[in-house]
Design an enzyme around this catalytic site. Structure first.
Site, PDB file in Angstrom:
ATOM      1  N   GLY A   1       1.294   3.825  -3.238  1.00  0.00           N
ATOM      2  CA  GLY A   1       0.556   4.635  -3.537  1.00  0.00           C
ATOM      3  C   GLY A   1      -0.049   5.478  -2.551  1.00  0.00           C
ATOM      4  N   HIS A   2       0.443   5.395  -1.368  1.00  0.00           N
ATOM      5  CA  HIS A   2      -0.224   6.029  -0.042  1.00  0.00           C
ATOM      6  C   HIS A   2       0.673   6.359   0.949  1.00  0.00           C
ATOM      7  CE1 HIS A   2      -3.029   6.578   3.347  1.00  0.00           C
ATOM      8  NE2 HIS A   2      -4.006   6.867   2.516  1.00  0.00           N
ATOM      9  N   PHE A   3       1.558   7.299   0.595  1.00  0.00           N
ATOM     10  CA  PHE A   3       1.576   8.217  -0.176  1.00  0.00           C
ATOM     11  C   PHE A   3       3.225   8.070  -0.864  1.00  0.00           C
ATOM     12  CE2 PHE A   3      -1.657   9.878   2.371  1.00  0.00           C
ATOM     13  CZ  PHE A   3      -2.693   9.879   1.443  1.00  0.00           C
TER      14      PHE A   3
ATOM     15  N   VAL B   1       2.265   6.556   4.455  1.00  0.00           N
ATOM     16  CA  VAL B   1       1.322   6.477   5.522  1.00  0.00           C
ATOM     17  C   VAL B   1       0.520   5.456   5.635  1.00  0.00           C
ATOM     18  CG1 VAL B   1      -0.684   7.782   7.091  1.00  0.00           C
ATOM     19  CG2 VAL B   1       1.604   8.946   6.078  1.00  0.00           C
TER      20      VAL B   1
ATOM     21  N   PHE C   1       0.744  -1.153   0.065  1.00  0.00           N
ATOM     22  CA  PHE C   1       0.133  -0.016   0.027  1.00  0.00           C
ATOM     23  C   PHE C   1       0.805   1.003   0.046  1.00  0.00           C
ATOM     24  CE2 PHE C   1       0.035  -1.854   4.304  1.00  0.00           C
ATOM     25  CZ  PHE C   1       0.553  -0.907   5.117  1.00  0.00           C
TER      26      PHE C   1
END
Length: 140
Positions: A47-49, A54, A44
């Protein structure tokens, strides 16, 4: 204490969606405390971020739910079953969870009637509250 293989014997979650690494304390049907070692390699974080990784709050809640599921599926009559979300109430996020953090995940079952129940859930990083929620579940 349960290791990852023992956790996978209880709940059906697998990579990349198994979000707990270890169970530190377990009172079957009542409470459990687990840990998640958050690394930069988590899918994750791509893309986050990318500029400020986070852990998504919904995944912290999912990790808490998995710990609660271990507690509920550890009792003999629930062996081989699955825990499903019924509701997420009063979720609050108090602290960012970032690569390098170790999440401590505590869930206490506060109400149960038949296959339905409610867990009081708290996630900590370094003793500070990162998230809290009340999780309603169904065992099926």
């Amino acid at each position: 204490m349960l290791n990852i293989k023992e956790i996978m014997d209880i709940i059906p979650h697998r990579h990349p969606f198994l979000l707990i690494d270890r169970i530190e304390e377990l009172e079957p049907g009542k409470r459990a405390v687990g840990t998640k070692c958050v690394t930069y390699n988590e899918p994750f974080f791509q893309g986050h971020f990318p500029a400020e990784p986070v852990m998504p709050g919904v995944l912290i809640i999912e990790a808490l739910a998995q710990v609660g599921t271990v507690a509920m599926l550890s009792i003999p009559e629930n062996k081989g079953k699955i825990g499903f979300f019924g509701a997420i109430n009063s979720a609050k996020f108090k602290k960012k969870v970032v690569p390098g953090d170790v999440l401590t995940l505590e869930v206490e079952i506060i109400k149960q009637k038949g296959p339905m129940g409610v867990g009081s859930a708290k996630a900590y990083v370094d003793g500070k509250v990162a998230a809290v929620a009340e999780l309603t579940f169904a065992i099926g």
